[in-house]
Design an enzyme around this catalytic site. Sequence first.
Site, PDB file in Angstrom:
ATOM      1  N   GLY A   1      -4.515   6.158  -3.615  1.00  0.00           N
ATOM      2  CA  GLY A   1      -3.618   5.596  -4.626  1.00  0.00           C
ATOM      3  C   GLY A   1      -4.276   5.142  -5.926  1.00  0.00           C
ATOM      4  O   GLY A   1      -3.631   5.128  -6.965  1.00  0.00           O
TER       5      GLY A   1
ATOM      6  N   ASP B   1       2.339   7.121  -3.835  1.00  0.00           N
ATOM      7  CA  ASP B   1       3.098   8.245  -3.292  1.00  0.00           C
ATOM      8  C   ASP B   1       4.202   7.828  -2.333  1.00  0.00           C
ATOM      9  O   ASP B   1       4.185   6.754  -1.743  1.00  0.00           O
ATOM     10  CB  ASP B   1       2.167   9.174  -2.513  1.00  0.00           C
ATOM     11  CG  ASP B   1       1.708   8.544  -1.195  1.00  0.00           C
ATOM     12  OD1 ASP B   1       1.149   7.434  -1.232  1.00  0.00           O
ATOM     13  OD2 ASP B   1       1.953   9.146  -0.128  1.00  0.00           O
TER      14      ASP B   1
ATOM     15  N   ASP C   1      -0.048  -5.100  -1.074  1.00  0.00           N
ATOM     16  CA  ASP C   1       1.279  -5.341  -0.496  1.00  0.00           C
ATOM     17  C   ASP C   1       1.111  -6.458   0.533  1.00  0.00           C
ATOM     18  O   ASP C   1       1.043  -7.626   0.164  1.00  0.00           O
ATOM     19  CB  ASP C   1       1.740  -4.001   0.101  1.00  0.00           C
ATOM     20  CG  ASP C   1       3.174  -3.987   0.584  1.00  0.00           C
ATOM     21  OD1 ASP C   1       3.626  -5.003   1.117  1.00  0.00           O
ATOM     22  OD2 ASP C   1       3.852  -2.956   0.449  1.00  0.00           O
TER      23      ASP C   1
ATOM     24  N   ASP D   1      -4.884   0.135  -6.115  1.00  0.00           N
ATOM     25  CA  ASP D   1      -3.666   0.436  -6.860  1.00  0.00           C
ATOM     26  C   ASP D   1      -2.666  -0.700  -6.672  1.00  0.00           C
ATOM     27  O   ASP D   1      -2.081  -1.208  -7.623  1.00  0.00           O
ATOM     28  CB  ASP D   1      -3.051   1.774  -6.410  1.00  0.00           C
ATOM     29  CG  ASP D   1      -2.946   1.897  -4.890  1.00  0.00           C
ATOM     30  OD1 ASP D   1      -3.441   1.005  -4.156  1.00  0.00           O
ATOM     31  OD2 ASP D   1      -2.373   2.893  -4.424  1.00  0.00           O
TER      32      ASP D   1
ATOM     33  N   PHE E   1       9.681  -0.729  -2.731  1.00  0.00           N
ATOM     34  CA  PHE E   1       8.806   0.436  -2.604  1.00  0.00           C
ATOM     35  C   PHE E   1       8.758   1.194  -3.926  1.00  0.00           C
ATOM     36  O   PHE E   1       9.794   1.506  -4.511  1.00  0.00           O
ATOM     37  CB  PHE E   1       9.276   1.358  -1.479  1.00  0.00           C
ATOM     38  CG  PHE E   1       8.320   2.486  -1.241  1.00  0.00           C
ATOM     39  CD1 PHE E   1       7.130   2.266  -0.554  1.00  0.00           C
ATOM     40  CD2 PHE E   1       8.591   3.749  -1.729  1.00  0.00           C
ATOM     41  CE1 PHE E   1       6.222   3.298  -0.354  1.00  0.00           C
ATOM     42  CE2 PHE E   1       7.688   4.789  -1.529  1.00  0.00           C
ATOM     43  CZ  PHE E   1       6.508   4.569  -0.837  1.00  0.00           C
ATOM     44  N   ILE E   2       7.555   1.477  -4.391  1.00  0.00           N
ATOM     45  CA  ILE E   2       7.399   2.166  -5.677  1.00  0.00           C
ATOM     46  C   ILE E   2       6.543   3.423  -5.530  1.00  0.00           C
ATOM     47  O   ILE E   2       5.800   3.564  -4.553  1.00  0.00           O
ATOM     48  CB  ILE E   2       6.773   1.238  -6.743  1.00  0.00           C
ATOM     49  CG1 ILE E   2       5.402   0.736  -6.270  1.00  0.00           C
ATOM     50  CG2 ILE E   2       7.677   0.052  -7.058  1.00  0.00           C
ATOM     51  CD1 ILE E   2       4.573   0.183  -7.387  1.00  0.00           C
TER      52      ILE E   2
ATOM     53  N   ARG F   1       2.453  11.113  -6.887  1.00  0.00           N
ATOM     54  CA  ARG F   1       1.214  10.524  -7.408  1.00  0.00           C
ATOM     55  C   ARG F   1       0.920  10.946  -8.845  1.00  0.00           C
ATOM     56  O   ARG F   1       0.234  10.254  -9.577  1.00  0.00           O
ATOM     57  CB  ARG F   1       0.009  10.942  -6.543  1.00  0.00           C
ATOM     58  CG  ARG F   1       0.045  10.428  -5.123  1.00  0.00           C
ATOM     59  CD  ARG F   1      -1.342  10.598  -4.489  1.00  0.00           C
ATOM     60  NE  ARG F   1      -1.320  10.432  -3.038  1.00  0.00           N
ATOM     61  CZ  ARG F   1      -1.420   9.262  -2.407  1.00  0.00           C
ATOM     62  NH1 ARG F   1      -1.513   8.154  -3.102  1.00  0.00           N
ATOM     63  NH2 ARG F   1      -1.419   9.204  -1.087  1.00  0.00           N
TER      64      ARG F   1
ATOM     65  N   LYS G   1       2.340  -7.411  -4.892  1.00  0.00           N
ATOM     66  CA  LYS G   1       3.668  -7.855  -4.437  1.00  0.00           C
ATOM     67  C   LYS G   1       3.497  -9.238  -3.817  1.00  0.00           C
ATOM     68  O   LYS G   1       3.218  -9.358  -2.620  1.00  0.00           O
ATOM     69  CB  LYS G   1       4.214  -6.883  -3.378  1.00  0.00           C
ATOM     70  CG  LYS G   1       4.524  -5.478  -3.878  1.00  0.00           C
ATOM     71  CD  LYS G   1       5.061  -4.616  -2.725  1.00  0.00           C
ATOM     72  CE  LYS G   1       5.336  -3.190  -3.138  1.00  0.00           C
ATOM     73  NZ  LYS G   1       5.688  -2.318  -1.981  1.00  0.00           N
TER      74      LYS G   1
HETATM   75  P1  IMP Z   1      -1.128  -3.259   2.412  1.00  0.00           P
HETATM   76  O1  IMP Z   1      -2.231  -2.975   3.411  1.00  0.00           O
HETATM   77  O2  IMP Z   1       0.178  -3.571   3.064  1.00  0.00           O
HETATM   78  O3  IMP Z   1      -1.535  -4.326   1.401  1.00  0.00           O
HETATM   79  O4  IMP Z   1      -0.852  -1.913   1.632  1.00  0.00           O
HETATM   80  C1  IMP Z   1      -1.791  -1.424   0.754  1.00  0.00           C
HETATM   81  C2  IMP Z   1      -1.740   0.071   0.555  1.00  0.00           C
HETATM   82  O5  IMP Z   1      -0.489   0.623   0.937  1.00  0.00           O
HETATM   83  C3  IMP Z   1      -1.897   0.362  -0.914  1.00  0.00           C
HETATM   84  O6  IMP Z   1      -3.248   0.556  -1.243  1.00  0.00           O
HETATM   85  C4  IMP Z   1      -1.035   1.583  -1.117  1.00  0.00           C
HETATM   86  O7  IMP Z   1      -1.806   2.743  -0.910  1.00  0.00           O
HETATM   87  C5  IMP Z   1       0.029   1.471  -0.066  1.00  0.00           C
HETATM   88  N1  IMP Z   1       1.271   0.871  -0.634  1.00  0.00           N
HETATM   89  C6  IMP Z   1       1.647  -0.429  -0.620  1.00  0.00           C
HETATM   90  N2  IMP Z   1       2.831  -0.628  -1.227  1.00  0.00           N
HETATM   91  C7  IMP Z   1       3.214   0.610  -1.658  1.00  0.00           C
HETATM   92  C8  IMP Z   1       4.372   1.072  -2.391  1.00  0.00           C
HETATM   93  O8  IMP Z   1       5.297   0.331  -2.796  1.00  0.00           O
HETATM   94  N3  IMP Z   1       4.395   2.414  -2.651  1.00  0.00           N
HETATM   95  C9  IMP Z   1       3.426   3.263  -2.253  1.00  0.00           C
HETATM   96  N4  IMP Z   1       2.329   2.878  -1.573  1.00  0.00           N
HETATM   97  C10 IMP Z   1       2.229   1.546  -1.280  1.00  0.00           C
HETATM   98 MG    MG Z   2      -4.083   2.389  -1.627  1.00  0.00          MG
END
Ligand code: IMP
Ligand code: MG
Length: 179
Positions: free
Chosen positions: A49, A163, A107, A104, A156-157, A169, A135
């Site tokens: 990402g 992606d 979350d 990127d 979700f974006i 992407r 977020k």
């Molecule tokens: P986390 O482990 O939940 O913090 O998610 C992190 C990873 O999930 C990021 O590096 C992104 O690659 C992917 N991700 C998180 N939120 C989104 C979204 O809204 N759209 C697309 N990919 C996301």
């Molecule tokens: Mg990522």
Amino acid sequence: MKQIKLKDQVFEVSIPSEKIHQSVTKVAQKINQDYKDKNVPLFISILNGSFMFTADLLKQIDFNCEITFLKLSSYHGTTSSGNVKQLIGINEKISGRDIIVLEDIVDTGITLEQIIKELNKFGANSVKITTLLLKPEAYDKDITIDYVGMEIPNDFIIGYGLDYDGLGRNLPDIYTLKS
Ligand code: IMP
Ligand code: MG
């Protein structure tokens, strides 16, 4: 509003590219300020990402630096699986160095926690975290995020490196999933 359909989902532009670039510039200026006296920091970009953010950011970094890539995977479709796998590791020397992680989006923070756990094994001098997007409503870890481009709602974006099932992407703007 500009819309796009990817597979079964419709997305609507939420962050136009000009706004993304303003955030990237803001982050680059801060990093330039903070690292100007450090000895060849190492950027670690988290694939896939972060590739577009990394390219745009690094063009605005004005000190000598190195860049490498780490690949992890936790997402399936539009939700975080909570299960992080490491797919590509790091070969560069980390011990004693100043590390800047490039994400990127943060979350839940599960991916970030995993990255920090890995990096802590190697004895870096410092590890700072940069993310283009955060977020805050979803983030529930204690790890400090040092540089944040933009805070966004818990939707979700896609686009600008992000992606939906591998698609989107390449888009220069960021789009939000329509409910
Ligand atoms: P986390 O482990 O939940 O913090 O998610 C992190 C990873 O999930 C990021 O590096 C992104 O690659 C992917 N991700 C998180 N939120 C989104 C979204 O809204 N759209 C697309 N990919 C996301
Ligand atoms: Mg990522």
